[in-house]
Design a protein around this motif. Structure first.
Motif, PDB file in Angstrom:
ATOM      1  N   VAL A  12       4.926   1.655   0.461  1.00 55.24           N
ATOM      2  CA  VAL A  12       5.783   2.205  -0.589  1.00 55.24           C
ATOM      3  C   VAL A  12       6.563   3.408  -0.073  1.00 55.24           C
ATOM      4  O   VAL A  12       7.723   3.626  -0.443  1.00 55.24           O
ATOM      5  CB  VAL A  12       4.943   2.592  -1.824  1.00 55.24           C
ATOM      6  N   ALA A  13       5.928   4.188   0.804  1.00 52.02           N
ATOM      7  CA  ALA A  13       6.581   5.386   1.338  1.00 52.02           C
ATOM      8  C   ALA A  13       7.842   5.051   2.129  1.00 52.02           C
ATOM      9  O   ALA A  13       8.748   5.874   2.245  1.00 52.02           O
ATOM     10  CB  ALA A  13       5.602   6.161   2.218  1.00 52.02           C
ATOM     11  N   LEU A  14       7.910   3.851   2.673  1.00 45.54           N
ATOM     12  CA  LEU A  14       9.103   3.443   3.403  1.00 45.54           C
ATOM     13  C   LEU A  14      10.310   3.315   2.478  1.00 45.54           C
ATOM     14  O   LEU A  14      11.446   3.448   2.912  1.00 45.54           O
ATOM     15  CB  LEU A  14       8.859   2.099   4.104  1.00 45.54           C
ATOM     16  N   ARG A  15      10.040   2.991   1.190  1.00 47.99           N
ATOM     17  CA  ARG A  15      11.078   2.901   0.160  1.00 47.99           C
ATOM     18  C   ARG A  15      12.063   1.766   0.392  1.00 47.99           C
ATOM     19  O   ARG A  15      13.083   1.666  -0.291  1.00 47.99           O
ATOM     20  CB  ARG A  15      11.832   4.236   0.030  1.00 47.99           C
ATOM     21  N   ALA A  16      11.798   0.903   1.350  1.00 44.79           N
ATOM     22  CA  ALA A  16      12.732  -0.188   1.657  1.00 44.79           C
ATOM     23  C   ALA A  16      12.001  -1.525   1.679  1.00 44.79           C
ATOM     24  O   ALA A  16      10.853  -1.620   2.130  1.00 44.79           O
ATOM     25  CB  ALA A  16      13.414   0.057   2.998  1.00 44.79           C
ATOM     26  N   PHE A  17      12.675  -2.550   1.176  1.00 41.04           N
ATOM     27  CA  PHE A  17      12.149  -3.908   1.171  1.00 41.04           C
ATOM     28  C   PHE A  17      13.245  -4.852   1.643  1.00 41.04           C
ATOM     29  O   PHE A  17      14.431  -4.540   1.551  1.00 41.04           O
ATOM     30  CB  PHE A  17      11.684  -4.308  -0.233  1.00 41.04           C
ATOM     31  N   ASP A  18      12.825  -5.995   2.131  1.00 39.27           N
ATOM     32  CA  ASP A  18      13.763  -7.034   2.547  1.00 39.27           C
ATOM     33  C   ASP A  18      13.649  -8.177   1.553  1.00 39.27           C
ATOM     34  O   ASP A  18      12.588  -8.788   1.425  1.00 39.27           O
ATOM     35  CB  ASP A  18      13.421  -7.516   3.962  1.00 39.27           C
ATOM     36  N   ILE A  75      10.538  -4.892  -8.519  1.00 40.72           N
ATOM     37  CA  ILE A  75       9.724  -5.210  -7.349  1.00 40.72           C
ATOM     38  C   ILE A  75       8.255  -5.367  -7.733  1.00 40.72           C
ATOM     39  O   ILE A  75       7.553  -6.252  -7.240  1.00 40.72           O
ATOM     40  CB  ILE A  75       9.876  -4.125  -6.273  1.00 40.72           C
ATOM     41  N   LEU A  76       7.776  -4.501  -8.628  1.00 39.50           N
ATOM     42  CA  LEU A  76       6.377  -4.556  -9.050  1.00 39.50           C
ATOM     43  C   LEU A  76       6.042  -5.906  -9.663  1.00 39.50           C
ATOM     44  O   LEU A  76       5.001  -6.507  -9.340  1.00 39.50           O
ATOM     45  CB  LEU A  76       6.085  -3.437 -10.047  1.00 39.50           C
ATOM     46  N   GLU A  77       6.895  -6.406 -10.537  1.00 41.89           N
ATOM     47  CA  GLU A  77       6.641  -7.698 -11.179  1.00 41.89           C
ATOM     48  C   GLU A  77       6.627  -8.829 -10.155  1.00 41.89           C
ATOM     49  O   GLU A  77       5.815  -9.749 -10.244  1.00 41.89           O
ATOM     50  CB  GLU A  77       7.704  -7.960 -12.252  1.00 41.89           C
ATOM     51  N   ALA A  78       7.521  -8.750  -9.195  1.00 39.64           N
ATOM     52  CA  ALA A  78       7.532  -9.773  -8.144  1.00 39.64           C
ATOM     53  C   ALA A  78       6.244  -9.740  -7.337  1.00 39.64           C
ATOM     54  O   ALA A  78       5.653 -10.781  -7.031  1.00 39.64           O
ATOM     55  CB  ALA A  78       8.741  -9.568  -7.235  1.00 39.64           C
ATOM     56  N   TYR A  79       5.769  -8.528  -7.031  1.00 38.65           N
ATOM     57  CA  TYR A  79       4.554  -8.408  -6.237  1.00 38.65           C
ATOM     58  C   TYR A  79       3.300  -8.794  -7.021  1.00 38.65           C
ATOM     59  O   TYR A  79       2.285  -9.180  -6.425  1.00 38.65           O
ATOM     60  CB  TYR A  79       4.419  -6.985  -5.673  1.00 38.65           C
ATOM     61  N   ARG A  80       3.337  -8.709  -8.328  1.00 35.83           N
ATOM     62  CA  ARG A  80       2.212  -9.205  -9.127  1.00 35.83           C
ATOM     63  C   ARG A  80       2.027 -10.698  -8.890  1.00 35.83           C
ATOM     64  O   ARG A  80       0.899 -11.208  -8.852  1.00 35.83           O
ATOM     65  CB  ARG A  80       2.458  -8.939 -10.613  1.00 35.83           C
ATOM     66  N   GLY A 140       0.819  -1.207   0.000  1.00 34.33           N
ATOM     67  CA  GLY A 140       0.000   0.000   0.000  1.00 34.33           C
ATOM     68  C   GLY A 140       0.855   1.259   0.000  1.00 34.33           C
ATOM     69  O   GLY A 140       2.095   1.198   0.009  1.00 34.33           O
ATOM     70  N   GLU A 141       0.206   2.413   0.025  1.00 35.38           N
ATOM     71  CA  GLU A 141       0.921   3.687  -0.063  1.00 35.38           C
ATOM     72  C   GLU A 141       1.905   3.878   1.088  1.00 35.38           C
ATOM     73  O   GLU A 141       3.032   4.354   0.890  1.00 35.38           O
ATOM     74  CB  GLU A 141      -0.079   4.840  -0.096  1.00 35.38           C
TER      75      GLU A 141
END
Length: 218
Positions: free
Chosen positions: A83-89, A185-190, A79-80
């Motif tokens: 995404v605002a965190l700008r960080a993923f593991d 990241i977007l493709e992975a989340y799809r 969610g927004e």
């Protein structure tokens, strides 16, 4: 592995599930074989299903509870505010959801313990996953593993933080592994969001086929 013991010690489910999917590396092979035989006897016993409507094997009940528990822990939320965190593991956000879903399906169908990629291919060969669904899972897994390796090499330790920088003046990005292309990241989340939905449906209706699932949200 005794279901009666597990019912009283449900906090130990992670350890119990780990011990139910073991691989021999070294040590006493006869002891390991004896353990696997005893384990199979427990998991193959009949018991009442989680909906209490029909009898199922203990391994199926265990797998359903395993998948259900991981659905919340590894929810692919984007969610927004996320995404605002700008960080993923790379491990927690991208790899674990696939690994846990595949492990749960292998346990449910009594197909043994495999590495995640081989597990996907085994589920595909048994007709449990469609070719398209398996391919999308493998592609998302490839992305997760590639990013895990890249972050390990970048940090020179087991740290897997990915960060979308805001530009040269973004002080928070200093010392972090930067992702320039958000499409990765977007493709992975799809794939991950579609997988999550499919697993939510699976724990409610485990007898339904997953062959219609392509695990991809447009």
């Amino acid at each position: 592995q005794n279901p009666a013991w597990l019912a009283k010690n449900d906090a130990e489910i992670i350890l119990v599930n780990a011990l139910s999917q073991t691989t021999f590396v070294m040590g006493d092979s006869q002891l390991f074989d004896s353990y696997k035989k005893s384990l199979s006897e427990w998991l193959d016993r009949d018991g009442w299903g989680f909906l209490r409507s029909s009898k199922t094997q203990e391994r199926q009940n265990r797998a359903i509870n395993f998948i259900r528990g991981n659905l919340e822990g590894f929810r692919p939320y984007i969610g927004e505010d996320r995404v605002a965190l700008r960080a993923f593991d790379a491990k927690q956000d991208l790899y674990r959801p696939i690994q846990m879903a595949v492990s749960g399906l292998l346990l449910y169908h009594g197909l043994g313990r495999y590495a995640t990629l081989v597990g996907i291919e085994h589920l595909q060969s048994k007709g449990i996953l469609s070719n398209a669904g398996a391919q999308n899972l493998k592609q998302a897994l490839h992305t997760a593993l590639k990013l895990r390796i890249q972050t390990h090499l970048f940090y020179k330790k087991e740290k897997e933080i990915l960060y979308f920088g805001k530009g040269e003046e973004d002080l928070e990005s200093q010392g972090l592994f930067l992702i320039d292309n958000p499409k990765i990241i977007l493709e992975a989340y799809r794939v991950l969001t579609a997988l999550h939905t499919a697993m939510e449906q699976f724990v409610q209706h485990p007898k339904r086929s997953l062959k219609s699932c392509v695990f991809y949200n447009e």
